[in-house]
Design a protein around this motif. Structure first.
Motif, PDB file in Angstrom:
ATOM      1  N   UNK A 353     -69.387  56.441  18.063  1.00 15.83           N
ATOM      2  CA  UNK A 353     -69.511  55.501  19.179  1.00 15.83           C
ATOM      3  C   UNK A 353     -70.948  55.007  19.373  1.00 15.83           C
ATOM      4  N   UNK A 354     -71.836  55.195  18.390  1.00  9.81           N
ATOM      5  CA  UNK A 354     -73.180  54.625  18.490  1.00  9.81           C
ATOM      6  C   UNK A 354     -73.139  53.116  18.342  1.00  9.81           C
ATOM      7  N   UNK A 355     -72.163  52.636  17.601  1.00  9.50           N
ATOM      8  CA  UNK A 355     -71.990  51.201  17.334  1.00  9.50           C
ATOM      9  C   UNK A 355     -70.509  50.967  17.158  1.00  9.50           C
ATOM     10  N   UNK A 356     -70.048  49.772  17.547  1.00 13.04           N
ATOM     11  CA  UNK A 356     -68.642  49.462  17.340  1.00 13.04           C
ATOM     12  C   UNK A 356     -68.506  48.026  16.830  1.00 13.04           C
ATOM     13  N   UNK A 357     -67.680  47.883  15.800  1.00 12.40           N
ATOM     14  CA  UNK A 357     -67.391  46.545  15.266  1.00 12.40           C
ATOM     15  C   UNK A 357     -66.572  45.755  16.284  1.00 12.40           C
ATOM     16  N   UNK A 358     -66.516  44.460  16.077  1.00 11.44           N
ATOM     17  CA  UNK A 358     -65.728  43.612  16.966  1.00 11.44           C
ATOM     18  C   UNK A 358     -64.240  43.820  16.725  1.00 11.44           C
ATOM     19  N   UNK A 359     -63.431  43.357  17.642  1.00  6.00           N
ATOM     20  CA  UNK A 359     -61.989  43.552  17.562  1.00  6.00           C
ATOM     21  C   UNK A 359     -61.372  42.985  16.286  1.00  6.00           C
ATOM     22  N   UNK A 360     -61.677  41.755  15.851  1.00  7.26           N
ATOM     23  CA  UNK A 360     -61.069  41.293  14.592  1.00  7.26           C
ATOM     24  C   UNK A 360     -61.397  42.192  13.412  1.00  7.26           C
ATOM     25  N   UNK A 361     -62.605  42.717  13.360  1.00 10.37           N
ATOM     26  CA  UNK A 361     -62.971  43.630  12.276  1.00 10.37           C
ATOM     27  C   UNK A 361     -62.177  44.920  12.373  1.00 10.37           C
ATOM     28  N   UNK A 362     -62.026  45.447  13.582  1.00  6.98           N
ATOM     29  CA  UNK A 362     -61.237  46.665  13.769  1.00  6.98           C
ATOM     30  C   UNK A 362     -59.760  46.426  13.448  1.00  6.98           C
ATOM     31  N   UNK A 363     -59.247  45.283  13.828  1.00  4.16           N
ATOM     32  CA  UNK A 363     -57.859  44.958  13.522  1.00  4.16           C
ATOM     33  C   UNK A 363     -57.616  44.910  12.010  1.00  4.16           C
ATOM     34  N   UNK A 364     -58.491  44.236  11.288  1.00  7.44           N
ATOM     35  CA  UNK A 364     -58.136  43.742   9.959  1.00  7.44           C
ATOM     36  C   UNK A 364     -58.924  44.313   8.787  1.00  7.44           C
ATOM     37  N   UNK A 365     -60.028  45.016   9.015  1.00  8.34           N
ATOM     38  CA  UNK A 365     -60.799  45.565   7.896  1.00  8.34           C
ATOM     39  C   UNK A 365     -59.947  46.546   7.096  1.00  8.34           C
ATOM     40  N   UNK A 366     -59.992  46.416   5.785  1.00  8.54           N
ATOM     41  CA  UNK A 366     -59.238  47.303   4.916  1.00  8.54           C
ATOM     42  C   UNK A 366     -57.779  46.942   4.776  1.00  8.54           C
ATOM     43  N   UNK A 367     -57.344  45.878   5.428  1.00  7.20           N
ATOM     44  CA  UNK A 367     -55.946  45.455   5.328  1.00  7.20           C
ATOM     45  C   UNK A 367     -55.827  44.339   4.297  1.00  7.20           C
ATOM     46  N   UNK A 368     -54.605  43.896   4.087  1.00 10.70           N
ATOM     47  CA  UNK A 368     -54.368  42.814   3.128  1.00 10.70           C
ATOM     48  C   UNK A 368     -54.675  41.445   3.726  1.00 10.70           C
ATOM     49  N   UNK A 369     -54.998  41.398   5.008  1.00 11.82           N
ATOM     50  CA  UNK A 369     -55.382  40.136   5.653  1.00 11.82           C
ATOM     51  C   UNK A 369     -56.707  40.349   6.380  1.00 11.82           C
ATOM     52  N   UNK A 370     -57.815  40.474   5.659  1.00  9.12           N
ATOM     53  CA  UNK A 370     -59.085  40.871   6.281  1.00  9.12           C
ATOM     54  C   UNK A 370     -59.834  39.716   6.947  1.00  9.12           C
ATOM     55  N   UNK A 371     -59.234  39.159   8.005  1.00 14.90           N
ATOM     56  CA  UNK A 371     -59.973  38.179   8.806  1.00 14.90           C
ATOM     57  C   UNK A 371     -60.811  38.976   9.784  1.00 14.90           C
ATOM     58  N   UNK A 372     -62.093  39.079   9.527  1.00 14.44           N
ATOM     59  CA  UNK A 372     -62.958  40.021  10.230  1.00 14.44           C
ATOM     60  C   UNK A 372     -63.894  39.353  11.224  1.00 14.44           C
TER      61      UNK A 372
END
Length: 1011
Positions: A353-372
């Motif tokens: 929790x020192x840093x957190x990516x934005x919601x689109x990155x959390x939703x889609x990173x590592x998936x087959x639809x990586x709109x980050x």
């Protein structure tokens, strides 16, 4: 108040809910204090309410028609609520309701009806009797301790309740939290159970039991989350491992590595995870998992992840928290040379929790639809095909969680000539209506609402209609109730307002170059067009008083929360990229300031530092902060190359300029750690120095990345290449305004070496910093969002996951240390809307430290924001809180924002008549989707401002102007334009249920596209 609370019990089922003969369907049964399931009797509610009034108002209440009508209506309301709760997720027959649930609803209805004195007595009476029961139970064996219950398993089998496991699970959830009581949680849960209770209901009862105690001790939010985690472990492990698996938190240290392999395999088989994740050394990554970090979530944080972030197969979650963070980390490390090491580095940063990516990155990173990416900015061209292509682009960009900012200024205005048809244009508004409806239709797969903001420059001929888009009156075909709007204001307009001058509106088809001009060049060309209009050389134009238009802008903002006020010139004069284009608008949340044109859709990739995690009582941990920033900037830069671009113009812009937006959250929590009131010079100074440290580290990190990977393509000619850093660009704005920028430009670091490094090594990113609202990721992390002051010290937070009790844990600790935290203090906080100011027994130092957003003079927010802005190459989402807005206050506020050199402002927040439920908050907390997927979303609290209602205010500023023309804005030159401050405006300000609350103050559903 004899025998009032305990009157709400069970006897027979007659369905009666009032004394006037009307009936309301009632729950089938009640679980009494002995754990017995008995018939429900609604008449007991009516009797209890009548006795409550008698005890508070005397015998006269017994013959009062007002009281009788109130009691009848309240009884119906309570019964209807209980029916919904009984039926939710439990089939057609409904589940029994507990006595405590009934009494909680009685308290709620009393407070919602404004009967605060009656409710307060009822609350204290309940507590008195609860204390007496606890003392009695301590002296004799409890009924619950000997009652035998059976549990119905998922296959329908009845088995004895395993009390030892229940006690063990609760004890584990309470471990390390010395102020919580596991026995109290078990006892509370047992009161709600009945023979034959389902497995899911049993698990849910434990979560609910802990959740009811959050308002008394905030640490129970961790207990609730850990109990929820116990259920999620069973769900995910069983789904991935193929067999029913129960595991404790300590056992997960051994199970996570095995689970990780199965999780990746299943995700790839389902077509959800990128097959390249299987190429990682999963054994190495599995050993790096910090299983204990599952215990650091608050209930709100974990429920939010469950509802919207964790991967699932037809509603069954198979992604656990540490796998979630590792999936994001692997997704961002796919192109790294040493990808396992980088993935572990990224994982450790976000899971801590020192840093957190934005919601689109959390939703889609590592998936087959990586709109980050988080934010997209577009310019709409002035032709039919271009307009509808822009609307299609909006849909494609919003589909995978992007937030949109549209520059509509080029579109010709009402009355402009259309060459193709030899007709006249209907202006920009009809197309805005279509864009509004598109945003509603494309809701990102139900994860959250599509969201867009339309920008228009102040000289556009349609600007006055633009100001009315969010009104609830007028032609609905020219209203956009779901679209955010913002004014894009040139400096020249603000100078004309100050001088009491005139202002001319034009149609952009006749004045096209104004769109691309700013500063002195804009002022010169604008004057030329005014001269042309006077000579009759332009077809469409209209002259207005600048002050009158300014008044309309502030009136619209006051009444509807829109359009926001953003400033064109500082965004452009301080832009590092002014050599290759123009900033024509900001984004959905007003923190992104990037160039756009017909060939480039600006894209920004966001993430936020948890400032609270880097701050102790001794100050800012600079070395830890620098390490966090370096890793965060690398992660954000990786997004650009890994991103799925749904339109080519976005990829063109992102690859050409590579902008990122590193922001922060938890600023208020950091001030608590430092013991600094928000309203203090020390807090302003901390805002300055903390942002200076972040700015230095972020610029240096991007420059070092350039040395490793190469500079962004358009670096040559940028302010960076000329050795002009953000702190230096402030002088460009000052020169353009003739020195009219009121801001401290002092520094604490040696910036000369960094200037030299940037010129020598280059920059990897055209833009590096932007402070987003962090509405959702701050919930996940468990800190105050962004740079916001504390909204309330006790309130109900509403979002797409339901309603959640939020208590200021830092305040509770301080009050407990001084012997002031008790049931009466809880009651007083509810009564005074989470504010300490009116509670005399709270010491002055705590009242100052824990002053809430509407108790902090907004000038402090502006001053802190301005000190941050000098270090930032983009902007910040700056909400402004005004407790009782009027014309003079708003004029001074936004004039000051401009004079301080701020680039943008965001929502105007105004306090409502009722802010939080003033009775118990127990039973209002969250939807618990994880354990009752069929339960409908909880309705927003009656006291929580919701979207749009400001227009229903009793007249607002506009009514005041109409009622008192003499109070209208003076047109004489003055450094301060005085808007109406009449009795009507003040009354509207005091009693409007919600002013300028278009995004809901404590929730970010409509602006979380930037999170």
């Amino acid at each position: 108040m004899t025998q009032v609370a305990d009157e709400v019990l069970e006897v027979t089922t007659d369905g009666s809910a009032s004394g006037n003969g009307e009936t309301t369907e009632a729950p089938t049964a009640v679980i009494n204090r002995r754990g017995e399931v008995v018939p429900f009797d609604a008449s007991r509610i009516s009797v209890a309410l009548q006795k409550a009034f008698l005890a508070t108002e005397g015998q006269a209440a017994g013959s009062s028609a007002r009281v009788r009508e109130l009691v009848d209506e309240m009884t119906r309301t309570v019964v209807e609520t209980l029916v919904r709760r009984s039926l939710a997720g439990s089939g057609s027959s409904g589940r029994p309701v507990a006595v405590e649930e009934v009494q909680d609803q009685v308290e709620l209805v009393l407070m919602r009806s404004g009967e605060h004195a009656v409710a307060r007595s009822y609350i204290l009476y309940r507590e008195e009797h609860a204390r007496a029961r606890r003392e009695r139970d301590a002296a004799t064996p409890s009924v619950e301790s000997v009652r035998q219950l059976s549990v119905r398993t998922t296959d329908g089998t009845l088995v004895p309740l395993d009390r030892d496991r229940v006690a063990a699970v609760v004890a584990e959830a309470c471990a390390g939290l010395p102020t919580v009581d596991p026995d109290a949680v078990v006892t509370e849960a047992m009161r709600t159970l009945y023979d034959g209770v389902g497995e899911v209901e049993l698990a849910q009862a434990l979560v609910l039991a802990a959740r009811t105690k959050v308002e008394v001790d905030p640490d129970y939010t961790y207990v609730s989350a850990r109990l929820l985690m116990d259920m999620l472990r069973t769900e995910a492990l069983s789904h991935v491992l193929g067999e029913r698996t129960l595991a404790t938190a300590p056992q997960m240290a051994q199970l996570y590595p095995r689970y990780l392999k199965g999780y990746v395999t299943k995700g790839i088989e389902l077509g959800m995870l990128d097959p390249r994740l299987a190429e990682f050394d999963l054994d190495k990554l599995g050993q790096a998992i910090e299983a204990g970090r599952d215990g650091q979530f608050t209930f709100l944080g974990l429920q939010t992840l469950y509802d919207r972030y964790f991967l699932h197969e037809h509603g069954v979650r198979y992604e656990l928290p540490q796998a979630f963070f590792l999936r994001v980390a692997m997704g961002l490390a796919l192109n790294e040379e040493h990808k396992e090491e980088r993935a572990i580095e990224f994982y450790r940063l976000i899971s801590s929790f020192d840093f957190m990516c934005s919601t689109p990155t959390l939703f889609n990173a590592g998936t087959t639809r990586p709109q980050l990416s988080s934010c997209f900015l577009t310019t709409v061209s002035d032709d039919l095909s271009g307009i509808f292509q822009s609307i299609k682009d909006n849909a494609m960009l919003a589909k995978y969680s992007g937030g949109l900012g549209n520059d509509w200024t080029p579109v010709r205005g009402i009355g402009a000539h259309i060459k193709g048809t030899n007709g006249q244009s209907q202006g920009v508004v009809p197309f805005l209506k279509i864009a509004n409806d598109t945003a509603v239709a494309v809701n990102q797969g139900g994860k959250r609402k599509g969201a867009v903001c339309a920008y228009l420059e102040t000289w556009h001929i349609d600007v006055e209609e633009f100001l009315e888009l969010r009104k609830n009156t007028g032609d609905e075909r020219r209203r956009t109730h779901d679209m955010n709007t913002a004014n894009w204001v040139p400096d020249l307009f603000m100078q004309r307002v100050a001088a009491g001058g005139t202002w001319t509106l034009f149609s952009p088809d006749e004045t096209p170059d104004l769109h691309d001009l700013y500063g002195a060049a804009f002022a010169e060309r604008y004057a030329e067009y005014e001269a042309m209009a006077e000579r009759g050389e332009l077809r469409v134009h209209r002259q207005v008083n600048a002050v009158d238009l300014w008044r309309k802008m502030l009136t619209a903002l006051f009444e509807t929360g829109h359009p926001w006020i953003t400033f064109k010139d500082p965004c452009n004069l301080r832009s590092p990229q002014q050599h290759v284009g123009v900033v024509h608008s900001s984004n959905l949340c007003t923190e992104i300031t990037l160039n756009t044109n017909a060939d480039e859709v600006a894209v920004c990739n966001l993430g936020s530092i948890n400032l609270a995690a880097h701050t102790t009582a001794d100050g800012l941990d600079v070395e830890r902060l620098r390490r966090t920033v370096r890793t965060a900037v690398r992660m954000l830069d990786n997004v650009i190359d890994l991103n799925l671009y749904t339109i080519p113009q976005a990829e063109n812009a992102n690859q050409q300029h590579r902008p990122v937006g590193l922001g922060l959250m938890g600023f208020q929590d950091a001030l608590f750690a430092l013991r600094l009131p928000y309203s203090s010079e020390e807090a302003v100074q901390f805002a300055d120095t903390s942002m200076e440290q972040i700015s230095y580290a972020a610029i240096e990190a991007s420059s070092d990345l350039a040395a490793e990977r190469g500079s962004y393509r358009s670096f040559d000619g940028s302010l960076w290449s000329r050795g002009v850093l953000p702190i230096d660009s402030l002088e460009l704005l000052r020169e353009s305004r003739g020195g009219d920028v009121d801001l401290d430009t002092s520094t604490t670091l040696d910036w000369a070496p960094l200037r030299e490094k940037v010129q020598r090594q280059g920059m990897r990113n055209s833009n590096v910093m932007a402070i987003a609202p962090t509405a959702t990721i701050s919930n996940i992390v468990g800190v105050a969002q962004s740079i916001e002051p504390m909204y309330r010290n006790l309130f109900v937070k509403s979002n797409m996951s339901g309603d959640f009790t939020v208590v200021n844990a830092s305040l509770v600790r301080d009050l407990a240390e001084r012997g002031l935290w008790d049931e009466v203090m809880v009651s007083d906080l509810k009564y005074f809307d989470g504010s300490l100011g009116a509670i005399d027994r709270v010491p002055a130092d705590l009242q100052a430290l824990y002053a809430t957003a509407f108790e902090v003079d907004p000038s402090w927010l502006l001053r802190s924001a301005a000190r941050r802005q000098k270090w930032i190459d983009q902007a910040q989402s700056l909400n402004l809180y005004v407790s009782s807005p009027n014309g003079r206050k708003l004029d001074n506020l936004y004039r000051t924002a401009w004079q301080l050199g701020l680039k943008t402002t965001y929502y105007l927040r105004s306090s409502s008549a009722t802010h939080v439920e003033k009775s118990t908050l127990r039973g209002t907390d969250g939807k618990l989707n994880a354990v009752s997927a069929g339960t409908p979303a909880a309705a927003p609290s009656a006291g929580v401002p919701t979207q749009g209602g400001a227009a229903a205010a009793a007249g607002g500023v506009a009514a005041a102007v109409a009622a008192s023309p003499a109070a209208a804005v003076s047109t004489s030159p003055s450094p301060l334009v005085v808007l109406p401050e009449t009795a009507a405006a003040e009354e509207a300000s005091r009693y409007s249920a919600e002013y300028a609350a278009a995004c809901s103050i404590e929730n970010g559903e409509d602006c979380e596209a930037c999170q």
